[in-house]
Design an enzyme around this catalytic site. Structure first.
Site, PDB file in Angstrom:
ATOM      1  N   LYS A 105       0.825  -1.213   0.000  1.00  0.00           N
ATOM      2  CA  LYS A 105       0.000   0.000   0.000  1.00  0.00           C
ATOM      3  C   LYS A 105       0.857   1.260   0.000  1.00  0.00           C
ATOM      4  O   LYS A 105       0.626   2.198   0.771  1.00  0.00           O
ATOM      5  CB  LYS A 105      -0.979  -0.008   1.169  1.00  0.00           C
ATOM      6  N   ARG A 106       1.814   1.320  -0.873  1.00  0.00           N
ATOM      7  CA  ARG A 106       2.674   2.488  -0.979  1.00  0.00           C
ATOM      8  C   ARG A 106       1.969   3.594  -1.765  1.00  0.00           C
ATOM      9  O   ARG A 106       1.165   3.321  -2.656  1.00  0.00           O
ATOM     10  CB  ARG A 106       3.992   2.125  -1.661  1.00  0.00           C
TER      11      ARG A 106
END
Length: 294
Positions: A105-106
């Site tokens: 989830k960057r």
């Protein structure tokens, strides 16, 4: 992100995902080695326990399912040695025929996002994977560069659109003009996929994370259930322990069920090392039945 020219790539993530679906079905097994699961497996909450758990899940998943999805946080909590296990796991998976989505989830801007790309999807990425989960909440356009670079590398992205956590509703169901935030993100992904999808492929390389427990229409995503011509792959957590049934997958996603990647973790991982392969086979069969009756 190219928007006016089609990129011709030898092997896109979308085409590889389609081939994996055709061969192994549409189940994704999460590798989530949190403390309680390690305890259930009679493993210590240590780097050694982390490694034993993760490699056992990988071994059970290879040649059974299309995709694995390591949850990065459970490796990160063990510090540099935990990341070393993740790096080794990524290398081992790359030597097999299974696709890997790193659930990290960057999401950031500029050189910071470039650094994330280098770490996960670049030519010398230590954490080798086929796709990465990313957040669009610094603005969807903040992902354009990494989308373009992903296409060039034959990699994929799964962008958070409508997540199953209750806290996400306030943002994701808010309106931006006529569309909800979730629908706007999904529409942008669909537009990118239509431009860049490989010839004869039914799946693009840019996916949406859409919770299986959600009322899609309430998020402005009713078209997912009714339009069979869309291209955006759907990574759907929420099956199993969170409440959605794999046997209902076809009904839940309707006309887009062929693009669904149904993610399970605790519901199969809790079977333990001796029974996890059996649990994966059972989940895979349930999903296949659900998709055939949708």
């Amino acid at each position: 992100m190219p928007s006016t020219e089609r990129l011709h790539l030898p092997s896109s993530f979308g085409s590889r995902l389609q081939k994996s679906f055709d061969k192994y079905g549409q189940l994704c097994v999460g590798i989530d080695p949190h403390a309680s699961l390690l305890e259930e497996w009679a493993l210590e909450d240590t780097v050694e326990g982390l490694k034993s758990f993760s490699f056992a899940v990988l071994e059970a998943a290879v040649d059974r399912v299309a995709v694995i999805k390591p949850q990065v946080s459970f490796f990160e909590r063990h510090g540099s040695r935990g990341f070393a296990v993740l790096e080794e796991l990524a290398q081992k998976a790359a030597e097999s025929n299974i696709l890997v989505i790193m659930d990290a989830k960057r999401g950031d801007i500029g050189s910071t996002m470039d650094g994330y790309f280098d770490a996960w999807l670049g030519k010398t990425a230590p954490f080798m994977c086929d796709a990465l989960t990313v957040s669009p909440y610094l603005g969807f356009d903040s992902l354009k560069e990494v989308m373009s670079e992903s296409l060039e590398r034959g990699k994929g992205l799964f962008v958070l659109a409508a997540t199953s956590n209750p806290e996400g509703r306030q943002v994701q169901r808010a309106k931006t003009g006529e569309l909800s935030v979730a629908a706007d993100i999904y529409s942008s992904l669909e537009a990118a996929n239509k431009v860049n999808v490989e010839a004869n492929s039914r799946i693009g390389s840019f996916g949406a994370v859409v919770g299986a427990t959600l009322n899609l229409s309430a998020f402005g995503l009713g078209s997912i259930q009714s339009d069979a011509n869309q291209l955006t792959p759907l990574l759907a957590p929420g099956f199993g322990a969170q409440g959605a049934k794999l046997s209902d997958a076809g009904d839940l996603f309707g006309a887009s069920a062929h693009r669904l990647l149904a993610s399970v973790s605790r519901s199969v991982l809790s079977a333990g090392s001796a029974q996890i392969a059996t649990a994966i086979d059972s989940a895979k069969a349930e999903l296949a039945s659900g998709l055939s009756h949708g």
